[in-house]
Enzyme design. Sequence first.
Site, PDB file in Angstrom:
ATOM      1  CG  ASP A 156      -0.204  -0.226   2.489  1.00 16.92           C
ATOM      2  OD1 ASP A 156       1.115  -0.047   2.712  1.00 16.92           O
ATOM      3  OD2 ASP A 156      -0.847  -0.236   3.456  1.00 16.92           O
ATOM      4  CB  CYS A 159       5.434  -2.592   1.814  1.00 18.35           C
ATOM      5  SG  CYS A 159       6.591  -1.826   0.567  1.00 18.35           S
ATOM      6  CG  HIS A 281       6.180  -5.905  -1.622  1.00 15.62           C
ATOM      7  ND1 HIS A 281       5.227  -4.809  -0.935  1.00 15.62           N
ATOM      8  CD2 HIS A 281       5.936  -7.073  -0.769  1.00 15.62           C
ATOM      9  CE1 HIS A 281       4.644  -5.355   0.093  1.00 15.62           C
ATOM     10  NE2 HIS A 281       4.964  -6.354   0.232  1.00 15.62           N
TER      11      HIS A 281
END
Length: 297
Positions: A156, A159, A281
């Site tokens: 989002d 992370c 990520h």
Amino acid sequence: MEELETTEELLVKQHRKEKKDLQAKIQSMKNAVPKNDKKRRKQLTEEIARLEADLSQKHEEEVRQLKSTTDTKVEEVVNGVESIQVEGEEQEDAKQPRVTKAQKRRDKKAAQEKERESRIAEAEVQNLQGVRHQEGLKLAQKLAQQKLQIKEISSDGHCMYRAIEDQLAQRSQPGLTMSVKELRSRTAEHMRSHADDFLPFLTNPNTGDMYTTDEFEKYCSDVEHTAAWGGQLELRALTQVLRLPIEVIQADSPAIKIGEEYDSEPITLVYMRHAYGLGEHYNTVEQLKDPANGEES
């Protein structure tokens, strides 16, 4: 083409069975090693990671071999069909039975089911070859050597901060627990007060010039108040805020260690290039658990 699709589906079914058999073998291996024998449990964890990697490599090779023969077989089938049609077209037209509406419905349903199975098989093949799958496998092997496993963090924009928040919570040290909001605020505050350490590494993407004072303030404001994605500059600031080293584990590169001047157990993060559609990520880690009973190994 029907024969080729069937071959692919059979290969996927074979791979599923081999994965299931491997899991049964792994379960048997785990049952044979006492939980209190830490040395053998560590060796077992590494052996399991090796077996899973070997099976994945075997499946990839079989998929490549299947695909390498596809073009040749398709050409043979197509040429054969064309030859039959040219030589016996008139005879086939004469012998062609009338197809009832019910038979047409059955044929349509069978074709749809065949197409569905083919899509499932193709998805299985793509997953085996996908960079996301390979990245996850490599990371799992690296983490298993440290008796760790990935703990998923939502993607989002927060992370990296959520992963650090989780790592701090796992330590249960008084004064170290911080929320994502506080981590962002402390990071921005530290960067503002140590501008000389961070400003030279920030450049305008359009001009290539170093950030102006106003641009730097905008950058710090985004760090503090938005879901701006965090990177190595923010990690450097956080090591100094927390006075803790941070280790970032990657699939295809050596681990990045930041803040090695601090003599403490590092915060460990996992950096994934292909985790989601947008790419990069961060995840956190936790102690490796025994799949047989959910307990830490």
